[in-house]
Design a protein around this motif. Structure first.
Motif, short mmCIF file in Angstrom:
data_model
loop_
_atom_site.label_atom_id
_atom_site.label_comp_id
_atom_site.label_asym_id
_atom_site.label_seq_id
_atom_site.Cartn_x
_atom_site.Cartn_y
_atom_site.Cartn_z
N GLN A 81 -13.77 164.65 47.17
CA GLN A 81 -13.21 163.86 47.68
C GLN A 81 -13.46 163.45 48.97
N ALA A 82 -13.66 164.46 50.01
CA ALA A 82 -13.79 164.16 51.24
C ALA A 82 -15.15 163.46 51.56
N ALA A 83 -16.13 164.20 50.93
CA ALA A 83 -17.33 163.47 51.04
C ALA A 83 -17.64 162.23 50.71
N LEU A 84 -17.37 161.72 49.46
CA LEU A 84 -17.41 160.46 48.81
C LEU A 84 -16.73 159.54 49.53
N SER A 85 -15.54 159.69 50.18
CA SER A 85 -14.75 158.87 50.91
C SER A 85 -15.31 158.47 52.17
N ASP A 89 -22.06 152.83 52.89
CA ASP A 89 -22.06 151.95 51.73
C ASP A 89 -23.52 152.03 50.81
N ALA A 90 -24.66 152.31 51.38
CA ALA A 90 -25.81 152.45 50.44
C ALA A 90 -25.62 153.39 49.62
N SER A 91 -25.25 154.61 49.84
CA SER A 91 -25.29 155.63 49.02
C SER A 91 -24.06 155.54 47.80
N ALA A 92 -23.10 155.02 48.24
CA ALA A 92 -21.72 154.76 47.55
C ALA A 92 -22.10 153.70 46.48
N ILE A 93 -22.70 152.76 46.74
CA ILE A 93 -23.34 151.69 45.73
C ILE A 93 -24.27 151.97 45.01
N GLU A 94 -25.17 152.92 45.45
CA GLU A 94 -26.33 153.55 44.50
C GLU A 94 -25.49 154.44 43.46
N MET A 95 -24.66 155.08 43.90
CA MET A 95 -23.89 155.91 42.96
C MET A 95 -23.19 155.27 41.92
N LEU A 96 -22.45 154.11 42.23
CA LEU A 96 -21.81 153.28 41.34
C LEU A 96 -22.81 152.54 40.44
N LYS A 97 -23.79 152.16 40.98
CA LYS A 97 -25.08 151.66 39.81
C LYS A 97 -25.27 152.59 39.11
N LYS A 98 -25.43 153.90 39.40
CA LYS A 98 -25.90 154.83 38.41
C LYS A 98 -24.81 155.28 37.33
N LEU A 152 -20.54 165.31 56.33
CA LEU A 152 -20.45 165.55 57.70
C LEU A 152 -19.90 164.31 58.55
N ARG A 153 -19.51 163.19 57.83
CA ARG A 153 -19.31 162.00 58.68
C ARG A 153 -17.55 161.94 58.45
N GLU A 154 -17.01 161.20 59.44
CA GLU A 154 -15.44 160.98 59.42
C GLU A 154 -15.25 160.00 58.23
N PRO A 155 -13.87 160.42 57.61
CA PRO A 155 -13.64 159.54 56.47
C PRO A 155 -13.77 158.08 56.81
N ILE A 156 -13.96 157.15 55.82
CA ILE A 156 -13.51 155.88 56.04
C ILE A 156 -12.56 155.40 55.45
N PRO A 157 -11.82 154.44 56.11
CA PRO A 157 -10.41 153.90 55.64
C PRO A 157 -10.82 153.41 54.05
N GLN A 213 -17.05 149.23 50.33
CA GLN A 213 -15.58 149.72 50.25
C GLN A 213 -15.28 149.85 48.81
N TYR A 214 -15.71 149.04 47.96
CA TYR A 214 -15.07 149.06 46.47
C TYR A 214 -15.72 150.11 45.93
N ALA A 215 -17.22 150.42 46.08
CA ALA A 215 -17.80 151.58 45.33
C ALA A 215 -17.11 152.95 45.76
N ARG A 216 -16.89 153.16 47.24
CA ARG A 216 -16.10 154.42 47.62
C ARG A 216 -14.82 154.33 46.97
N ALA A 217 -13.87 153.30 46.84
CA ALA A 217 -12.61 153.49 46.33
C ALA A 217 -12.60 153.69 44.89
#
Length: 224
Positions: A81-85, A89-98, A152-157, A213-217
């Protein structure tokens, strides 16, 4: 004697594969070797948190199977949860595509597998279908990349619920009735459920500024 490997298999961490032969049977190293080839996402999380993984293994060895299973699920949920949030954008979008590719393969060849996938418990029957297996492997790798990207990133709202609802209903054309059926997916015919889920993750139909944003959510909502 049962071991942590059978626990992982029992709660959906592992797909079918040959167990590596270069680790002692029943050892945590055997589990890690197995995960490396069958579930790179889970392997990455356990590798980053080996002390906790060993504690879970100790619980299992002590006969506390239910507590060990819950601890393993909680560990994956906590760190994913912490990492995916926080994933880009690029990695979240790619994961949602997959994710969509998996739903496409299941919808075409094994519709009841869509519910299995939603529950993070895809069956060996589903994975015995080559196109499903390949789509699922690519999904797992995209999931691992998103985890590594965000850990290792800070969470994105997170995208607000109202904004997410607007994207789903306007950009993706998922009706209120279809959204309502997702509250009890086990009551929906498999073909219908697959069709709704395919629409819900069709990230290419989302307005470009909102895709990340949508992919992460969407992805984090499925990791609860």
């Amino acid at each position: 004697m049962k071991n942590f490997l059978s626990l992982c298999a029992g709660i959906g961490f592992l797909a079918s594969a040959a167990i590596a032969q270069d680790a002692a049977p029943g050892s945590i190293e055997e589990v890690m070797n197995y995960l490396a080839s069958t579930n790179p996402f889970a392997h990455a999380i356990f590798a980053d948190h080996m002390d906790e993984a060993r504690e879970i293994d100790a619980k299992f060895q002590a006969g506390e199977e239910e507590a060990a299973s819950k601890a393993a699920s909680d560990l994956l949920r906590k760190y994913s949860q912490a990492a995916l949030s926080a994933a880009s954008d690029a990695s979240a979008i790619e994961m949602l595509k997959k994710t969509g590719d998996v739903f496409d393969a299941l919808g075409d060849h094994y519709p009841r597998g869509c519910l299995e996938f939603v529950r993070n418990d895809i069956s060996s029957q589903a994975l015995s279908i080559p196109s499903v297996n390949e789509a699922y492997r690519q999904y797992q790798e995209a999931e691992r990349v998103a985890y590594e990207d965000g850990k290792l990133r800070e969470p994105i709202p997170r995208m607000e619920i109202g904004d997410m609802f607007q994207v789903v209903t306007e950009d993706l054309n998922v009706s209120r009735a279809e959204l309502h059926t997702l509250l009890n997916p086990e009551n929906v015919p498999a073909i219908e459920l697959c069709a709704i889920l395919r629409k819900e993750v069709n990230i290419s139909a989302v307005r470009e500024p909102l895709r990340g944003q949508y992919a992460r959510a969407n992805l984090t909502s499925k990791k609860k």
